[in-house]
Design a protein around this motif. Structure first.
Motif, PDB file in Angstrom:
ATOM      1  N   PHE A 186       0.926  -1.203   0.184  1.00  0.00           N
ATOM      2  CA  PHE A 186      -0.039  -0.142  -0.146  1.00  0.00           C
ATOM      3  C   PHE A 186       1.021   1.328  -0.101  1.00  0.00           C
ATOM      4  CE2 PHE A 186       0.902   1.321   4.164  1.00  0.00           C
ATOM      5  CZ  PHE A 186       1.374   0.385   4.925  1.00  0.00           C
ATOM      6  N   ASN A 197       7.850   6.936   2.207  1.00  0.00           N
ATOM      7  CA  ASN A 197       8.261   5.595   2.615  1.00  0.00           C
ATOM      8  C   ASN A 197       7.870   5.566   4.190  1.00  0.00           C
ATOM      9  OD1 ASN A 197      10.289   6.399   3.846  1.00  0.00           O
ATOM     10  ND2 ASN A 197      11.935   5.812   2.126  1.00  0.00           N
ATOM     11  N   GLY A 210       9.435   7.719   6.603  1.00  0.00           N
ATOM     12  CA  GLY A 210       8.869   9.012   6.752  1.00  0.00           C
ATOM     13  C   GLY A 210       9.400  10.043   5.705  1.00  0.00           C
ATOM     14  N   ARG A 262     -10.178   0.789   5.418  1.00  0.00           N
ATOM     15  CA  ARG A 262      -9.198  -0.074   5.699  1.00  0.00           C
ATOM     16  C   ARG A 262      -8.867  -0.315   7.168  1.00  0.00           C
ATOM     17  NH1 ARG A 262     -10.022  -0.628   1.089  1.00  0.00           N
ATOM     18  NH2 ARG A 262      -9.070   0.743  -0.535  1.00  0.00           N
ATOM     19  N   HIS A 274      -6.015  -1.319  10.644  1.00  0.00           N
ATOM     20  CA  HIS A 274      -4.771  -1.887  11.004  1.00  0.00           C
ATOM     21  C   HIS A 274      -4.941  -1.964  12.311  1.00  0.00           C
ATOM     22  CE1 HIS A 274      -0.109  -1.623  11.772  1.00  0.00           C
ATOM     23  NE2 HIS A 274      -0.567  -2.863  11.793  1.00  0.00           N
ATOM     24  N   GLU A 284       5.519   9.385   7.902  1.00  0.00           N
ATOM     25  CA  GLU A 284       4.849   8.778   6.973  1.00  0.00           C
ATOM     26  C   GLU A 284       3.691   9.233   6.244  1.00  0.00           C
ATOM     27  OE1 GLU A 284       5.599   7.156   9.469  1.00  0.00           O
ATOM     28  OE2 GLU A 284       4.315   5.222   9.663  1.00  0.00           O
ATOM     29  N   HIS A 318      -9.620   5.404   5.606  1.00  0.00           N
ATOM     30  CA  HIS A 318      -9.815   5.236   4.046  1.00  0.00           C
ATOM     31  C   HIS A 318      -8.390   5.085   3.401  1.00  0.00           C
ATOM     32  CE1 HIS A 318     -14.009   5.312   4.445  1.00  0.00           C
ATOM     33  NE2 HIS A 318     -13.991   6.580   4.947  1.00  0.00           N
ATOM     34  N   ASP A 319      -7.327   5.617   4.092  1.00  0.00           N
ATOM     35  CA  ASP A 319      -6.127   5.263   3.446  1.00  0.00           C
ATOM     36  C   ASP A 319      -5.146   4.650   4.446  1.00  0.00           C
ATOM     37  OD1 ASP A 319      -3.250   5.649   2.684  1.00  0.00           O
ATOM     38  OD2 ASP A 319      -3.749   7.590   2.105  1.00  0.00           O
ATOM     39  N   PRO A 320      -4.690   3.315   3.978  1.00  0.00           N
ATOM     40  CA  PRO A 320      -3.893   2.343   4.858  1.00  0.00           C
ATOM     41  C   PRO A 320      -2.563   3.034   5.657  1.00  0.00           C
ATOM     42  CG  PRO A 320      -3.845   1.677   2.773  1.00  0.00           C
ATOM     43  CD  PRO A 320      -4.828   2.764   2.417  1.00  0.00           C
ATOM     44  N   GLN A 321      -2.034   4.155   4.676  1.00  0.00           N
ATOM     45  CA  GLN A 321      -0.995   4.470   5.467  1.00  0.00           C
ATOM     46  C   GLN A 321      -1.295   5.193   6.578  1.00  0.00           C
ATOM     47  OE1 GLN A 321       2.376   4.648   3.112  1.00  0.00           O
ATOM     48  NE2 GLN A 321       3.187   6.351   3.643  1.00  0.00           N
ATOM     49  N   VAL A 380      -1.802   2.748   9.335  1.00  0.00           N
ATOM     50  CA  VAL A 380      -0.600   2.237   9.744  1.00  0.00           C
ATOM     51  C   VAL A 380       0.278   3.143  10.500  1.00  0.00           C
ATOM     52  CG1 VAL A 380       1.708   1.349   8.663  1.00  0.00           C
ATOM     53  CG2 VAL A 380      -0.467   0.520   8.099  1.00  0.00           C
ATOM     54  N   ARG A 409       1.508   2.859  14.267  1.00  0.00           N
ATOM     55  CA  ARG A 409       3.248   2.638  14.469  1.00  0.00           C
ATOM     56  C   ARG A 409       3.530   3.668  15.492  1.00  0.00           C
ATOM     57  NH1 ARG A 409       6.965   4.540  10.279  1.00  0.00           N
ATOM     58  NH2 ARG A 409       9.023   4.076  10.868  1.00  0.00           N
ATOM     59  N   SER A 440      -0.441  -7.785  14.958  1.00  0.00           N
ATOM     60  CA  SER A 440      -1.032  -6.941  14.568  1.00  0.00           C
ATOM     61  C   SER A 440      -1.589  -7.243  13.008  1.00  0.00           C
ATOM     62  CB  SER A 440      -0.428  -5.367  14.079  1.00  0.00           C
ATOM     63  OG  SER A 440       0.483  -5.435  12.922  1.00  0.00           O
ATOM     64  N   GLN A 441      -2.574  -6.818  12.549  1.00  0.00           N
ATOM     65  CA  GLN A 441      -3.212  -7.499  11.559  1.00  0.00           C
ATOM     66  C   GLN A 441      -3.756  -6.242  10.577  1.00  0.00           C
ATOM     67  OE1 GLN A 441      -4.252 -10.685  10.521  1.00  0.00           O
ATOM     68  NE2 GLN A 441      -4.422  -9.722   8.549  1.00  0.00           N
ATOM     69  N   LEU A 442      -3.400  -6.219   9.206  1.00  0.00           N
ATOM     70  CA  LEU A 442      -3.909  -5.303   8.345  1.00  0.00           C
ATOM     71  C   LEU A 442      -5.212  -5.810   7.615  1.00  0.00           C
ATOM     72  CD1 LEU A 442      -1.325  -3.805   8.640  1.00  0.00           C
ATOM     73  CD2 LEU A 442      -1.351  -3.141   6.206  1.00  0.00           C
ATOM     74  N   PHE A 486      -8.431  -5.122   4.592  1.00  0.00           N
ATOM     75  CA  PHE A 486      -8.813  -4.266   3.457  1.00  0.00           C
ATOM     76  C   PHE A 486     -10.190  -4.555   3.032  1.00  0.00           C
ATOM     77  CE2 PHE A 486      -8.638  -7.182  -0.144  1.00  0.00           C
ATOM     78  CZ  PHE A 486      -7.850  -8.101   0.484  1.00  0.00           C
ATOM     79  N   ASN A 498     -11.664  -7.959   5.133  1.00  0.00           N
ATOM     80  CA  ASN A 498     -10.690  -9.123   4.150  1.00  0.00           C
ATOM     81  C   ASN A 498      -9.230  -8.834   4.457  1.00  0.00           C
ATOM     82  OD1 ASN A 498     -13.169 -10.091   3.090  1.00  0.00           O
ATOM     83  ND2 ASN A 498     -12.991  -8.531   1.621  1.00  0.00           N
TER      84      ASN A 498
END
Lengths: 420, 420
Positions: A212, A227, A230, B67, B69, B122, B183-186, B189, B193, B208-210, B212, B348
């Motif tokens: 992602f 990335n 950061g 999304r 995390h 990030e 709505h954005d995995p970044q 995450v 983090r 931890s589990q991601l 989508f 999922n």
């Protein structure tokens, strides 16, 4: 749902799958420099389809979509004819799925309640989402099983070992790879899963990787993403607008090697684990010295804007270079490698945690290039020996693939120039 | 970038973090039924912020973001005061990050190039993206280390063993969980983090589990999404508009148990691995019989539209029920459990492949409820014994968490009602 295969658009009334980002396929093939015109294969919006047919495969210069599902297959059939048939079935399914349709009907399955559905269904109702599917062939496919040893391109030579790497064979290599990129991960996952379904008994999944948050922009229309360290990543990446540089650094030209790769490109993949917890405890000044860039704007330490060229000669008040000798930006710069460049298309990944209280996270690096022996290998040789970043990263997988030219029309298929 | 903490919006000129989906926090608290008014905590667009403060935590009835995390922490400090201090720091960071800001300054770190950045960076330049952070406390937190044994809610009793499950302890349980949805995995995450970074030395990441592609809709404004079996999932889910049902089935009421949980809810998580390759080879008619629904529209086999109520008594020409006795829709239906319902919020997942040529894929099931002893446990007991779907799935992890009421304002913090 009986009868013909499910059409995502027919079922949900999304209208005809019009091609929004029209492909301007160049006709100006010149001896020794064929196929150098770029198809402008990009989606007008995040939900539109990207053209599938063209002289080059989509998913290379296509403005990087936000999500990745990458898969490497081992071929388990021993029959070349069966492999070719699979590549033809895959191509038909890819042509459909990239246009927002189901994986389609091709053979005995589908169409009857007594048969398995010929699409797994989880993308029903979702638009094309910019899906691209890009295929590549690994060195192991040329090991003699299919009579291809004589057709192996010299540029597909196994990568050398690099200092510090810790490659796990089970997530490295592979006979065939497919890169699925889309703006919706469910669409990317659906595509790979249906290719695996179609290939049942002929190929098996060796490994797959979700990503992602792309880590490079491949078009000047895209802002540079960050990335998981950061930092902005890929500021200096090859862009689809750089036609002359793509010709020199990306696409295989006639005479480079076996003719079946003309118009193709080579893909190097590296799963790069980041020690994010250690990194997060490094002082900001150290982080910026390691990259040689400012963390906020991404400017080189000798400049003010992201795209200011780094001044590697500039010295600080103490007489040492402002950008250190082992800074990433210095060692990765084309000037350090006779101008060698890569088209990077990497994605961030988080694969949960590692059982030691740390996130299993990093960068799934993917770089397309005309000849890895002249591009990735010398760049990585230098980085692996000197880069200050090495303290915080580890390469844990490696892949190398020859990506053939594009599928030109509905009668063509993935790998035709190799197998036909 | 020196001085104060990085403001994502200040740095990138995105304007003030205005609250788009305005919280209509109910003031009508009634004895025995406090906090039953719903804050309408949802983002107006996919990039807007969701309100952080309110009587209930956001991320429960908030229209399910795309999304996930999810993280479970083990608490490693033995000092209660240190744990409380961490919860306060986390709350301050969560309040900032959910509004599109950096994780902020709280203590010795940050502000100087000689110190680690107080945000990992990030998500710089990314909008709030509907981020919600929802905290829960597992049964193990009440084991006596922190003097909380007497405050453990009876409803937080360990789940019983269920037939067929194959739980892996290393991805089950946990002292504290945080669900990040965005709505954005970044962005999701980044949030987890940074919580892990702030908690260094006090907690460690257990797993931890991601995820989508949400597998349930939590609002009537959302279409029902599809799980990786290709079926619409969560048609009959509790929705935020069902105020009376949320009162009865979702939120802990005064008198249910210890007062610190009033206005809270319980979360059950189950990682459900799907044998997708086997499923994909099952005939369509068998797949539909197992679910008791049509794959295309999601209609019960006795109806025509997705939301038609199933007719469990209806028989076919051969005299057997149209919806089989072991069909998923029959066994999971509230009618089979005295009306018990769940608010599901699953996602999922694809965690690459399993080394045996198969995708490691399935559903990360998450369900919020007022009392698991009366809701998840009886439902899962029946499903685990009878559900025809069991041939194609396996529960490989389990978690149970008490999610306290919402953080009411900037002076409040995660778990105050438990610790104060």
């Amino acid at each position: 749902m009986s009868g013909a295969g499910i059409s995502r658009r027919r079922l949900f009334g999304l209208g005809a799958a019009g091609v929004a980002g029209v492909a301007a396929v160049g006709a100006g093939a010149v001896a020794g420099r064929s196929l150098i015109e770029e198809p402008v294969a990009h989606a007008a919006t995040a939900s539109d389809p990207v053209p599938f047919y063209g002289p080059h495969q989509a998913g290379v210069t296509t403005p990087a979509q936000d999500r990745l599902h990458f898969v490497a297959f081992d071929v388990i059939t021993k029959e070349k004819a069966e492999l070719v048939e699979l590549l033809q079935e895959w191509t038909a399914a890819a042509a459909r799925m990239t246009q927002g349709k189901d994986a389609g009907t091709f053979g005995a399955v589908g169409g009857s309640p007594e048969a398995p559905p010929d699409d797994t269904g989880e993308a029903l109702g979702l638009p094309a989402s910019g899906l691209t599917l890009t295929v590549g062939f690994g060195p192991s496919l040329f090991d003699g099983r299919f009579g291809l040893a004589g057709r192996k391109p010299p540029a597909l030579a196994d990568l050398p070992a690099f200092p510090g790497e810790d490659l796990q064979p089970e997530i490295s290599g592979g006979d065939i790879c497919v890169q699925a990129c889309a703006h919706d991960p469910q669409v990317a996952v659906h595509a790979i899963r249906n290719l695996a379904r179609i290939g049942f008994g002929k190929v098996s999944v060796r490994y797959s990787q979700l990503g992602f948050g792309r880590t490079s922009s491949t078009s000047r229309s895209q802002a540079t993403p960050r990335n998981l360290m950061g930092f902005k990543d890929g500021t200096n990446n090859l862009k689809l607008e750089d036609t002359a540089m793509l010709r020199d650094h990306l696409w295989v030209a006639s005479g480079d090697g076996p003719a079946w790769m003309d118009g193709g490109t080579y893909l190097v993949t590296r799963k790069i684990r980041m020690h994010v917890e250690t990194w997060d405890r490094a002082p900001l000044a150290e982080q910026e010295a390691i990259f040689g860039r400012d963390k906020g704007k991404g400017a080189p330490l000798t400049g003010h804007g992201e795209f200011d060229p780094p001044d590697f000669a500039k010295k600080g008040p103490d007489g040492t270079p402002v950008i250190a000798g082992n800074a990433h930006v210095r060692l990765a710069h084309p000037d350090a490698h006779g101008g060698a460049r890569l088209l990077r298309r990497g994605y961030n990944f988080v694969d949960g945690s590692d059982g030691l209280g740390r996130l299993d996270a990093g960068l799934f690096f993917m770089a397309y290039q005309r000849d890895p022996r002249k591009q990735f290998v010398p760049i990585q040789r230098m980085l692996s020996q000197k880069d200050a970043l090495n303290e915080y990263i580890k390469h844990v997988s490696s892949g190398l693939f020859a990506c053939p030219p594009g599928v030109v029309d509905g009668g063509d298929y993935w790998g035709r120039t190799l197998f036909a």
